[in-house]
Design a protein around this motif. Structure first.
Motif, PDB file in Angstrom:
ATOM      1  N   ALA A 191      49.740  58.078  -2.702  1.00  0.00           N
ATOM      2  CA  ALA A 191      48.965  56.132  -2.103  1.00  0.00           C
ATOM      3  C   ALA A 191      49.496  55.843  -3.516  1.00  0.00           C
ATOM      4  CB  ALA A 191      48.040  56.208  -1.667  1.00  0.00           C
ATOM      5  N   SER A 192      50.116  54.458  -3.189  1.00  0.00           N
ATOM      6  CA  SER A 192      49.138  53.366  -4.625  1.00  0.00           C
ATOM      7  C   SER A 192      48.078  52.982  -4.867  1.00  0.00           C
ATOM      8  CB  SER A 192      50.952  52.249  -4.141  1.00  0.00           C
ATOM      9  OG  SER A 192      50.935  50.942  -4.895  1.00  0.00           O
ATOM     10  N   MET A 193      47.963  52.085  -5.735  1.00  0.00           N
ATOM     11  CA  MET A 193      46.379  51.343  -6.430  1.00  0.00           C
ATOM     12  C   MET A 193      46.482  50.857  -6.837  1.00  0.00           C
ATOM     13  SD  MET A 193      46.479  54.768  -8.854  1.00  0.00           S
ATOM     14  CE  MET A 193      44.948  53.924  -9.282  1.00  0.00           C
ATOM     15  N   LEU A 216      43.543  60.809   1.016  1.00  0.00           N
ATOM     16  CA  LEU A 216      42.509  60.506  -0.662  1.00  0.00           C
ATOM     17  C   LEU A 216      42.527  59.149  -1.245  1.00  0.00           C
ATOM     18  CD1 LEU A 216      41.942  64.204  -1.815  1.00  0.00           C
ATOM     19  CD2 LEU A 216      41.355  63.222   0.497  1.00  0.00           C
ATOM     20  N   GLY A 217      41.481  59.178  -1.227  1.00  0.00           N
ATOM     21  CA  GLY A 217      41.159  57.849  -1.823  1.00  0.00           C
ATOM     22  C   GLY A 217      39.899  58.172  -3.375  1.00  0.00           C
ATOM     23  N   THR A 218      39.911  57.562  -4.042  1.00  0.00           N
ATOM     24  CA  THR A 218      38.164  57.323  -5.130  1.00  0.00           C
ATOM     25  C   THR A 218      37.367  55.946  -5.294  1.00  0.00           C
ATOM     26  OG1 THR A 218      39.821  56.968  -7.143  1.00  0.00           O
ATOM     27  CG2 THR A 218      40.017  59.512  -6.306  1.00  0.00           C
ATOM     28  N   GLU A 219      36.329  56.490  -5.660  1.00  0.00           N
ATOM     29  CA  GLU A 219      36.073  55.076  -5.367  1.00  0.00           C
ATOM     30  C   GLU A 219      34.894  55.238  -6.435  1.00  0.00           C
ATOM     31  OE1 GLU A 219      34.212  53.658  -2.292  1.00  0.00           O
ATOM     32  OE2 GLU A 219      32.179  52.724  -3.686  1.00  0.00           O
ATOM     33  N   THR A 220      34.912  54.503  -8.125  1.00  0.00           N
ATOM     34  CA  THR A 220      33.901  54.658  -8.896  1.00  0.00           C
ATOM     35  C   THR A 220      32.623  53.643  -8.619  1.00  0.00           C
ATOM     36  OG1 THR A 220      35.762  55.066 -10.645  1.00  0.00           O
ATOM     37  CG2 THR A 220      32.995  54.330 -11.550  1.00  0.00           C
ATOM     38  N   ASP A 221      33.753  52.160  -7.703  1.00  0.00           N
ATOM     39  CA  ASP A 221      32.226  51.340  -7.702  1.00  0.00           C
ATOM     40  C   ASP A 221      32.730  50.586  -6.657  1.00  0.00           C
ATOM     41  OD1 ASP A 221      30.394  49.260  -7.560  1.00  0.00           O
ATOM     42  OD2 ASP A 221      29.924  48.646  -9.238  1.00  0.00           O
ATOM     43  N   GLY A 222      33.183  50.603  -4.993  1.00  0.00           N
ATOM     44  CA  GLY A 222      33.645  49.985  -4.851  1.00  0.00           C
ATOM     45  C   GLY A 222      35.027  50.117  -4.069  1.00  0.00           C
ATOM     46  N   SER A 223      35.849  51.215  -4.465  1.00  0.00           N
ATOM     47  CA  SER A 223      37.259  51.440  -4.524  1.00  0.00           C
ATOM     48  C   SER A 223      37.668  51.779  -3.100  1.00  0.00           C
ATOM     49  CB  SER A 223      37.542  52.491  -5.519  1.00  0.00           C
ATOM     50  OG  SER A 223      37.619  51.161  -6.437  1.00  0.00           O
ATOM     51  N   ILE A 224      36.886  53.090  -2.665  1.00  0.00           N
ATOM     52  CA  ILE A 224      37.241  53.353  -0.962  1.00  0.00           C
ATOM     53  C   ILE A 224      36.775  52.606   0.071  1.00  0.00           C
ATOM     54  CG2 ILE A 224      36.092  55.249   0.334  1.00  0.00           C
ATOM     55  CD1 ILE A 224      36.192  57.452  -1.424  1.00  0.00           C
ATOM     56  N   LEU A 225      35.441  51.911   0.118  1.00  0.00           N
ATOM     57  CA  LEU A 225      34.227  50.592   1.196  1.00  0.00           C
ATOM     58  C   LEU A 225      34.990  49.565   1.095  1.00  0.00           C
ATOM     59  CD1 LEU A 225      30.518  51.918  -0.083  1.00  0.00           C
ATOM     60  CD2 LEU A 225      32.508  53.195   2.176  1.00  0.00           C
ATOM     61  N   CYS A 226      35.588  49.132  -0.240  1.00  0.00           N
ATOM     62  CA  CYS A 226      36.288  47.795   0.139  1.00  0.00           C
ATOM     63  C   CYS A 226      37.629  47.452   1.162  1.00  0.00           C
ATOM     64  CB  CYS A 226      36.184  47.031  -1.744  1.00  0.00           C
ATOM     65  SG  CYS A 226      36.926  45.624  -1.247  1.00  0.00           S
ATOM     66  N   PRO A 227      38.278  48.874   0.540  1.00  0.00           N
ATOM     67  CA  PRO A 227      39.750  48.969   1.157  1.00  0.00           C
ATOM     68  C   PRO A 227      40.320  49.407   2.699  1.00  0.00           C
ATOM     69  CG  PRO A 227      39.788  50.116  -0.733  1.00  0.00           C
ATOM     70  CD  PRO A 227      38.845  49.330  -0.853  1.00  0.00           C
ATOM     71  N   VAL A 235      47.273  38.687   2.253  1.00  0.00           N
ATOM     72  CA  VAL A 235      45.101  38.491   2.211  1.00  0.00           C
ATOM     73  C   VAL A 235      45.281  40.082   1.081  1.00  0.00           C
ATOM     74  CG1 VAL A 235      43.220  39.321   3.170  1.00  0.00           C
ATOM     75  CG2 VAL A 235      44.566  37.638   4.373  1.00  0.00           C
ATOM     76  N   ASP A 236      44.010  40.335   0.362  1.00  0.00           N
ATOM     77  CA  ASP A 236      43.566  40.795  -0.764  1.00  0.00           C
ATOM     78  C   ASP A 236      43.386  42.265  -0.131  1.00  0.00           C
ATOM     79  OD1 ASP A 236      42.250  42.456  -2.224  1.00  0.00           O
ATOM     80  OD2 ASP A 236      40.907  41.044  -3.234  1.00  0.00           O
ATOM     81  N   PRO A 237      44.078  43.279  -0.491  1.00  0.00           N
ATOM     82  CA  PRO A 237      43.994  45.045   0.153  1.00  0.00           C
ATOM     83  C   PRO A 237      42.815  44.781  -0.239  1.00  0.00           C
ATOM     84  CG  PRO A 237      45.562  44.504  -1.805  1.00  0.00           C
ATOM     85  CD  PRO A 237      45.110  42.849  -1.273  1.00  0.00           C
ATOM     86  N   CYS A 238      42.121  44.516  -0.922  1.00  0.00           N
ATOM     87  CA  CYS A 238      41.372  45.034  -1.942  1.00  0.00           C
ATOM     88  C   CYS A 238      41.450  46.936  -2.270  1.00  0.00           C
ATOM     89  CB  CYS A 238      40.066  45.344  -1.164  1.00  0.00           C
ATOM     90  SG  CYS A 238      38.381  45.135  -1.945  1.00  0.00           S
ATOM     91  N   GLY A 239      40.460  46.892  -3.423  1.00  0.00           N
ATOM     92  CA  GLY A 239      41.237  47.975  -4.288  1.00  0.00           C
ATOM     93  C   GLY A 239      40.177  48.610  -4.944  1.00  0.00           C
ATOM     94  N   SER A 240      40.225  50.118  -5.930  1.00  0.00           N
ATOM     95  CA  SER A 240      41.232  50.260  -6.691  1.00  0.00           C
ATOM     96  C   SER A 240      42.153  51.403  -4.918  1.00  0.00           C
ATOM     97  CB  SER A 240      41.165  50.833  -7.318  1.00  0.00           C
ATOM     98  OG  SER A 240      40.920  51.795  -7.349  1.00  0.00           O
ATOM     99  N   SER A 241      41.536  51.566  -4.292  1.00  0.00           N
ATOM    100  CA  SER A 241      42.394  52.956  -3.420  1.00  0.00           C
ATOM    101  C   SER A 241      42.851  51.902  -1.810  1.00  0.00           C
ATOM    102  CB  SER A 241      41.685  53.657  -2.457  1.00  0.00           C
ATOM    103  OG  SER A 241      40.534  54.673  -3.495  1.00  0.00           O
ATOM    104  N   SER A 242      43.627  50.858  -2.569  1.00  0.00           N
ATOM    105  CA  SER A 242      44.514  50.193  -1.689  1.00  0.00           C
ATOM    106  C   SER A 242      45.745  50.553  -0.951  1.00  0.00           C
ATOM    107  CB  SER A 242      44.656  48.938  -2.545  1.00  0.00           C
ATOM    108  OG  SER A 242      46.234  49.253  -3.742  1.00  0.00           O
ATOM    109  N   GLY A 243      46.319  51.571  -2.055  1.00  0.00           N
ATOM    110  CA  GLY A 243      47.588  52.123  -0.533  1.00  0.00           C
ATOM    111  C   GLY A 243      46.765  53.197   0.509  1.00  0.00           C
ATOM    112  N   SER A 244      45.499  53.806  -0.206  1.00  0.00           N
ATOM    113  CA  SER A 244      45.364  54.352   0.847  1.00  0.00           C
ATOM    114  C   SER A 244      45.145  54.165   2.116  1.00  0.00           C
ATOM    115  CB  SER A 244      44.177  55.620   0.087  1.00  0.00           C
ATOM    116  OG  SER A 244      44.858  56.696  -1.019  1.00  0.00           O
ATOM    117  N   ALA A 245      44.285  52.636   2.255  1.00  0.00           N
ATOM    118  CA  ALA A 245      43.861  52.703   2.923  1.00  0.00           C
ATOM    119  C   ALA A 245      44.941  51.647   3.659  1.00  0.00           C
ATOM    120  CB  ALA A 245      42.865  51.182   2.730  1.00  0.00           C
ATOM    121  N   ILE A 246      45.771  50.932   2.822  1.00  0.00           N
ATOM    122  CA  ILE A 246      47.341  50.013   4.037  1.00  0.00           C
ATOM    123  C   ILE A 246      48.015  51.329   4.631  1.00  0.00           C
ATOM    124  CG2 ILE A 246      49.183  49.583   2.888  1.00  0.00           C
ATOM    125  CD1 ILE A 246      47.856  48.011   0.108  1.00  0.00           C
TER     126      ILE A 246
END
Length: 507
Positions: free
Chosen positions: A150-152, A204-215, A182-193
């Motif tokens: 997935a892109s990111m 699968l995505g990864t999160e350090t601060d918001g990168s799964i919950l936001c997208p 509209v912003d897809p949010c990040g950084s696991s953007s491609g995973s959510a898209i």
């Protein structure tokens, strides 16, 4: 010359005709893992057909959405193998829920196959990883098919504050499938898209601060950010071992069951968190009555400030009432101590800590590669300067990289920053949860993510509302370490009570 607005119109006209074409390819849109396995068992579907369906979806939609950065050339072969295994073991109870299921992995999760692992950067193209990431290995052991990457947001949005969410040099700008501008949010953007647009069953995505919950929130899908250490980070291009976690987007609980657990290559964190894993897994907590008796905290400021948007205000108030009607006990008008400081990463010390942790972790990751065009953060910075046009350095910069490179290990400033983050978390979120005996904190949107990030706490996003312009926003549920069972019960019961999610509109 064709006027720009007309060119855009022509491109989108072609895009929508492609969407219509894709709809006729195979009748399995919006299917869950449970639906797919039912179709497998009734001989209505094979893994090969499923993979072919997603590959056609990617071919049709990805040129605009750019949710997928690379497709596994062996995916169909792996699907045929899965079909043969299923036929040979027909009726056996051994088969995992993920057997024969195509899954995309975020492009910072290593796979020892024909796929690249680059964090979206040209600097790591054709680098060779020593082995599968811990979570990739577990997925293969469960029989999942690695469909691709997935892109990111490039380098998990850590190269620069100027990089747009969803952009990377390899794929370009990822698009939100609900409203393309509209912003897809990040950084696991491609995973959510990708899961939102039916390009894969799960990701699968990864999160350090918001990168799964936001997208997840902005693309109307369920996303789980686990307790730090519950899933291995070995083989994942890192930012911070203190905050990094690997999570899942869509059909999240079955995937979570497959990837949690101890990993000798991420010993300290996974050993510490393995005590939280329930004996019979997480799927047992998918209960439609899971809200009964749950104490849920509501922090109005700042997690329900919608800038006087009446639709959002009304929608989330209605959702709070739904939680009550489903048996939850809402503890309203709570406050998190020093919330303004927590939400400002430059003041809390988060920026200071992450810069140092990133340089040390990335350099260690690069040294483990079998082959790589770059061997250090300094090399990556130099690469970006050399290929500044391709990496859009003039437009987006690499200021965070430069700040990280200027650090020199864990010194007094870094120790002070980490200590302050721990103190803020203990005296803020932890104290609030324990004092009020809460099972979860509930927030409108993904802004709770930083509160969870600095303490390594889990969170789940569930689709909740669409704005007047069609943009999705989710409801977030966060809890203390190891509280995934309660969070899953709460989130699943809310999802079943509301059933908000609808397929993307490509507006």
């Amino acid at each position: 010359m064709i006027p720009l607005f007309l060119l855009t119109s022509l491109l989108l006209s072609g895009f929508f005709s492609q969407i219509d074409k894709c709809h006729a390819v195979f009748p399995i849109k919006e299917a869950t893992i449970k639906d797919i396995h039912s179709a497998f068992n009734q001989n209505k579907l094979t893994s090969k057909q499923l993979v072919e369906f997603y590959l056609e979806q990617i071919k049709c939609l990805n040129p605009i959405l750019k949710g997928v950065i690379e497709v596994n050339p062996d995916a169909i072969h792996e699907a045929i193998k899965a079909d043969e295994e299923r036929k040979a073991k027909k009726g056996s109870v051994w088969m995992s829920k993920l057997h024969g299921i195509p899954i995309l992995l975020k492009d910072n999760i290593a796979t020892k196959d024909k796929l690249n692992t680059t964090a979206g950067s040209l600097a790591l193209l054709r680098s060779v990883v020593p082995r599968d990431a811990g979570v990739a290995k577990k997925l293969r052991e469960a029989g999942a098919i690695i469909l691709g990457k997935a892109s990111m947001t490039e380098w998990a949005a850590f190269r620069s504050e100027g990089i747009p969410n969803g952009w990377n040099a390899r794929a370009g700008q990822g698009k939100n499938p609900y409203v393309l501008s509209v912003d897809p949010c990040g950084s696991s953007s491609g995973s959510a898209i990708s899961v939102a647009a039916n390009l894969a069953t799960a990701t699968l995505g990864t999160e350090t601060d918001g990168s799964i919950l936001c997208p997840s929130s902005f693309n109307s899908v369920v996303g789980i950010k686990p307790t730090v250490g519950l899933t291995s980070r070995a083989g994942v291009i890192p930012i911070s071992p203190r905050q990094d976690t690997v999570g899942t987007v869509s059909d999240a609980v079955y995937v979570l069951d497959a990837i949690v657990g101890y990993d000798s290559r991420d010993t300290e964190a996974t050993k510490r968190a393995s005590k939280y894993i329930p004996h019979d897994g997480y799927a047992q907590f998918l209960k439609s009555d899971g809200l009964k008796g749950k104490r849920l905290g509501i922090v109005r400021n700042p997690f329900y400030n919608f800038d006087d948007d009446k639709l959002l205000t009304s929608a989330f108030e209605h959702h709070l009432q739904t939680l009550r009607q489903a048996g939850a006990i809402l503890v309203d008008n709570l406050e998190i101590s020093h919330i303004e400081t927590i939400l400002d990463s430059s003041v809390s010390g988060e920026d200071t800590a992450l810069n140092t942790e990133f340089k040390m972790s990335l350099n260690a990751y690069l040294k483990e590669l079998v082959a790589s065009p770059v061997q250090s953060l300094a090399d990556v910075i130099a690469f970006n300067k050399k290929f500044s046009d391709e990496e859009k350095i003039k437009e987006f910069g690499q200021d965070t990289f430069l700040a990280a490179e200027a650090t020199n290990g864990i010194g007094k400033a870094e120790k002070k920053a980490v200590k302050n983050l721990s103190k803020l978390s203990k005296n803020g979120f932890v104290k609030l949860m324990k004092k009020n005996k809460l099972h979860a904190l509930v927030a409108g949107g993904p802004d709770i993510s930083r509160v969870l990030a600095i303490g390594g706490f889990p969170g789940i996003n569930v689709p909740a509302v669409y704005t007047n312009t069609g943009v999705p926003i989710g409801m977030s549920f966060g809890g203390l370490k190891g509280s995934e069972p309660s969070l899953i019960e709460i989130a699943y019961a809310f999802e079943q009570a509301t059933k908000i999610r609808k397929p993307p509109t490509f507006l």
